[in-house]
Design a protein around this motif. Structure first.
Motif, PDB file in Angstrom:
ATOM      1  N   UNK A 257       4.195  13.131 -27.201  1.00 34.50           N
ATOM      2  CA  UNK A 257       4.496  12.419 -28.445  1.00 34.50           C
ATOM      3  C   UNK A 257       5.779  11.604 -28.323  1.00 34.50           C
ATOM      4  N   UNK A 258       6.347  11.612 -27.140  1.00 33.63           N
ATOM      5  CA  UNK A 258       7.517  10.780 -26.845  1.00 33.63           C
ATOM      6  C   UNK A 258       7.048   9.567 -26.071  1.00 33.63           C
ATOM      7  N   UNK A 259       7.377   8.398 -26.558  1.00 34.11           N
ATOM      8  CA  UNK A 259       6.890   7.164 -25.939  1.00 34.11           C
ATOM      9  C   UNK A 259       7.721   6.837 -24.705  1.00 34.11           C
ATOM     10  N   UNK A 260       7.041   6.785 -23.554  1.00 30.82           N
ATOM     11  CA  UNK A 260       7.671   6.380 -22.295  1.00 30.82           C
ATOM     12  C   UNK A 260       6.829   5.265 -21.690  1.00 30.82           C
ATOM     13  N   UNK A 261       7.270   4.042 -21.852  1.00 33.31           N
ATOM     14  CA  UNK A 261       6.561   2.911 -21.265  1.00 33.31           C
ATOM     15  C   UNK A 261       7.012   2.707 -19.825  1.00 33.31           C
ATOM     16  N   UNK A 262       6.089   2.269 -18.982  1.00 30.37           N
ATOM     17  CA  UNK A 262       6.448   2.017 -17.582  1.00 30.37           C
ATOM     18  C   UNK A 262       5.510   0.979 -16.991  1.00 30.37           C
ATOM     19  N   UNK A 263       6.005   0.332 -15.947  1.00 31.67           N
ATOM     20  CA  UNK A 263       5.217  -0.692 -15.261  1.00 31.67           C
ATOM     21  C   UNK A 263       5.594  -0.705 -13.794  1.00 31.67           C
ATOM     22  N   UNK A 264       4.610  -0.492 -12.945  1.00 34.09           N
ATOM     23  CA  UNK A 264       4.828  -0.565 -11.501  1.00 34.09           C
ATOM     24  C   UNK A 264       3.844  -1.574 -10.933  1.00 34.09           C
ATOM     25  N   UNK A 265       4.361  -2.701 -10.519  1.00 29.36           N
ATOM     26  CA  UNK A 265       3.536  -3.773  -9.953  1.00 29.36           C
ATOM     27  C   UNK A 265       3.854  -3.883  -8.472  1.00 29.36           C
ATOM     28  N   UNK A 266       2.987  -3.349  -7.650  1.00 29.68           N
ATOM     29  CA  UNK A 266       3.234  -3.325  -6.206  1.00 29.68           C
ATOM     30  C   UNK A 266       3.006  -4.705  -5.599  1.00 29.68           C
ATOM     31  N   UNK A 267       3.746  -4.983  -4.542  1.00 31.72           N
ATOM     32  CA  UNK A 267       3.511  -6.208  -3.772  1.00 31.72           C
ATOM     33  C   UNK A 267       2.288  -6.021  -2.886  1.00 31.72           C
ATOM     34  N   UNK A 268       1.459  -7.043  -2.851  1.00 30.79           N
ATOM     35  CA  UNK A 268       0.281  -7.000  -1.992  1.00 30.79           C
ATOM     36  C   UNK A 268       0.650  -7.558  -0.616  1.00 30.79           C
ATOM     37  N   UNK A 269       0.897  -6.647   0.324  1.00 32.08           N
ATOM     38  CA  UNK A 269       1.272  -7.047   1.688  1.00 32.08           C
ATOM     39  C   UNK A 269       0.133  -6.792   2.674  1.00 32.08           C
ATOM     40  N   UNK A 270      -1.087  -6.642   2.157  1.00 33.35           N
ATOM     41  CA  UNK A 270      -2.231  -6.340   3.014  1.00 33.35           C
ATOM     42  C   UNK A 270      -2.633  -7.566   3.831  1.00 33.35           C
ATOM     43  N   UNK A 271      -3.199  -7.330   5.003  1.00 35.55           N
ATOM     44  CA  UNK A 271      -3.699  -8.467   5.793  1.00 35.55           C
ATOM     45  C   UNK A 271      -4.987  -9.005   5.188  1.00 35.55           C
ATOM     46  N   UNK A 272      -5.333 -10.223   5.542  1.00 31.52           N
ATOM     47  CA  UNK A 272      -6.672 -10.695   5.208  1.00 31.52           C
ATOM     48  C   UNK A 272      -7.676  -9.794   5.915  1.00 31.52           C
ATOM     49  N   UNK A 273      -8.723  -9.416   5.220  1.00 30.39           N
ATOM     50  CA  UNK A 273      -9.702  -8.491   5.800  1.00 30.39           C
ATOM     51  C   UNK A 273     -10.255  -9.020   7.110  1.00 30.39           C
TER      52      UNK A 273
ATOM     53  N   UNK B 149      -1.476  -1.261  -3.415  1.00 33.30           N
ATOM     54  CA  UNK B 149      -2.324  -1.958  -2.449  1.00 33.30           C
ATOM     55  C   UNK B 149      -2.193  -1.247  -1.107  1.00 33.30           C
ATOM     56  N   UNK B 150      -3.300  -0.788  -0.585  1.00 33.39           N
ATOM     57  CA  UNK B 150      -3.268  -0.045   0.674  1.00 33.39           C
ATOM     58  C   UNK B 150      -4.538  -0.312   1.459  1.00 33.39           C
ATOM     59  N   UNK B 151      -4.487   0.037   2.746  1.00 27.67           N
ATOM     60  CA  UNK B 151      -5.671  -0.003   3.600  1.00 27.67           C
ATOM     61  C   UNK B 151      -5.841   1.368   4.235  1.00 27.67           C
ATOM     62  N   UNK B 152      -7.064   1.661   4.618  1.00 27.98           N
ATOM     63  CA  UNK B 152      -7.359   2.947   5.241  1.00 27.98           C
ATOM     64  C   UNK B 152      -8.476   2.736   6.255  1.00 27.98           C
ATOM     65  N   UNK B 153      -8.160   2.966   7.516  1.00 25.04           N
ATOM     66  CA  UNK B 153      -9.164   2.877   8.579  1.00 25.04           C
ATOM     67  C   UNK B 153      -9.401   4.284   9.096  1.00 25.04           C
ATOM     68  N   UNK B 154     -10.625   4.767   8.964  1.00 28.33           N
ATOM     69  CA  UNK B 154     -10.981   6.138   9.337  1.00 28.33           C
ATOM     70  C   UNK B 154     -12.164   6.052  10.294  1.00 28.33           C
ATOM     71  N   UNK B 155     -12.009   6.578  11.529  1.00 30.98           N
ATOM     72  CA  UNK B 155     -13.048   6.355  12.523  1.00 30.98           C
ATOM     73  C   UNK B 155     -13.145   7.493  13.532  1.00 30.98           C
ATOM     74  N   UNK B 156     -14.261   7.473  14.242  1.00 29.21           N
ATOM     75  CA  UNK B 156     -14.483   8.368  15.377  1.00 29.21           C
ATOM     76  C   UNK B 156     -15.010   7.539  16.541  1.00 29.21           C
ATOM     77  N   UNK B 157     -14.638   7.932  17.751  1.00 29.68           N
ATOM     78  CA  UNK B 157     -15.193   7.351  18.977  1.00 29.68           C
ATOM     79  C   UNK B 157     -15.914   8.470  19.726  1.00 29.68           C
TER      80      UNK B 157
END
Length: 442
Positions: free
Chosen positions: A104-120, A162-170
């Motif tokens: 019931x206590x108002x706590x406003x917040x804003x987190x705008x991350x920078x998009x530093x991801x590579x082009x896919x 903004x994040x990337x995740x590569x998950x693999x098996x060889x």
């Protein structure tokens, strides 16, 4: 997305009746997904989706539902109006909740991350050129994840990451494979190349004749990925206030009898929301502290307390989710260089991955599971053979306590690769662990 969500919140606000309160949360993403098989792209696509969870509260009664958003304001506003009317009809038939609690206590917040991801396409060019000639199977997921909260008290919160995740098996052959992952916020070709070089080296060692060793106790090295499997099990009730108050926590002995049970003095675990990708607010409007110490120098520090547990057990809430599980778990780095792991292991087992983990004795903090993929037998500081699958059965008080020799200086960011329903936003930052006398039962 942020402006759109706030416009929907305003739509709900205008339709409230006397004595009603609303809470709503927003979950959205804009993600690229690429699936690989045999070193080639087998499926590629983009997912843009958004959901809104709406709770209507009157007194101690709550009605709640989830809707899928179309991103058309007229359509979604009409849908919300219908949904709000339905929730209002349900409220009188909903039992009162004695443990209902929202901020019931108002706590406003804003987190705008920078998009530093590579082009896919750039990331894919690097991946495909690096894995030529390998039976490379996995997924690349990349893009933005968005979370929001609003209520009728005027609170507005927004979080983007903004994040990337590569998950693999060889794969080598049959059940022999090397599993790896690379996740983060800024793609680095050199880091990916280094991981792939390690994979190739371990693939070569998988060509050695596999060995089966007798059951017994062995010195082991747990990679950060292997350790993450153990931590995931420990998070099932280990740090939550409810499980601790009901005596169901696998860390209960550490909490109730700290003079007899303790973990290694070099072990410190923190719910570090400030460094993760999960938002710093939860669905009842409570704000999470930047850090919540869970284990400090081997001793119990604090619990994760959800609003319901706070109400039920008369505790201060600290922004935990309903499951009271860490979303941004961070382990303090050790003082042991990873480059010396094999030499320090001397004769023992190098474990890259574990699977099928569960509690074999929850009150005792005992966990069982199987080795998986590239697990190697080491003699005189050299890998001499891959090991066939084995089962371990050991307590947390040994693995992370009296039998823990050292934690590595180097840590790895592990982003949950789960994409079921939506991309997960939980993370772990973990070191590798050198442990003496781990019990293998078969």
């Amino acid at each position: 997305m942020q402006t759109y969500f706030y416009a929907l919140a305003d739509t709900i606000e205008k339709q409230l009746q006397t004595g009603e309160t609303y809470l709503c949360t927003y979950e959205g993403e804009d993600s690229d997904f690429i699936r690989f098989n045999q070193g080639k792209i087998r499926q590629a696509g983009n997912v843009k989706q958004a959901y809104l969870s709406l709770s209507l509260v009157q007194g101690q009664r709550t009605s709640q539902t989830n809707i899928t958003l179309s991103n058309d304001l007229a359509i979604d506003s009409a849908h919300l109006s219908e949904t709000l009317a339905q929730l209002r009809q349900q409220l009188p038939h909903t039992p009162e909740d004695p443990y209902q609690l929202y901020s019931t206590t108002v706590h406003n917040s804003e987190h705008l991350a920078n998009n530093t991801l590579p082009r896919t396409n750039d990331a894919l060019d690097t991946i495909l050129s690096t894995v030529q000639g390998l039976d490379f199977v996995g997924i690349y997921a990349s893009g933005g994840i968005f979370r929001g909260f609003a209520n009728s008290l005027g609170q507005r919160n927004w979080h983007s990451s903004y994040s990337f995740n590569t998950d693999w098996s060889c794969y080598h052959n049959q059940d022999k494979a090397v599993k790896s992952a690379y996740a983060g916020f800024i793609w680095d070709n050199a880091t990916f190349a280094k991981k792939m070089e390690t994979v190739k080296q371990q693939l070569h060692r998988l060509s050695y004749p596999a060995r089966t060793i007798p059951r017994g106790e062995y010195r082991v090295y747990l990679s950060p990925t292997a350790l993450s499997s153990i931590m995931q099990v420990l998070c099932w009730g280990g740090f939550g206030a409810k499980s601790q108050r009901t005596k169901h926590s696998p860390l209960q002995r550490l909490i109730d009898n700290p003079m007899e049970y303790r973990l290694h003095a070099g072990l410190t675990l923190t719910e570090n929301t400030a460094s993760g990708i999960a938002p710093d607010f939860q669905n009842a409007g409570f704000i999470k502290p930047a850090q919540v110490p869970l284990i400090k120098a081997g001793k119990f520090a604090q619990s994760l307390v959800s609003p319901r547990s706070a109400k039920q057990y008369h505790l201060p809430a600290n922004g935990a989710n309903d499951e009271e599980m860490p979303l941004s778990l961070e382990m303090q780095a050790g003082n042991f260089p990873q480059a010396y792991v094999l030499k320090a292991l001397d004769t023992g087992i190098y474990i890259n991955n574990l699977w099928y983990l569960n509690y074999s004795d929850r009150p005792a903090g005992r966990i069982t599971g199987m080795t998986r993929f590239a697990t190697f037998w080491v003699e005189n500081g050299e890998i001499v053979a891959p090991l066939n699958v084995m089962r371990f059965d050991e307590t947390i008080y040994n693995l992370l306590g009296k039998q823990l020799i050292a934690l590595t200086i180097e840590r790895e960011l592990i982003i949950d690769a789960d994409t079921y329903d939506k991309r997960a936003n939980s993370t772990m930052c973990l070191a590798g662990a050198l442990v003496e006398g781990v019990r293998f039962t078969l």
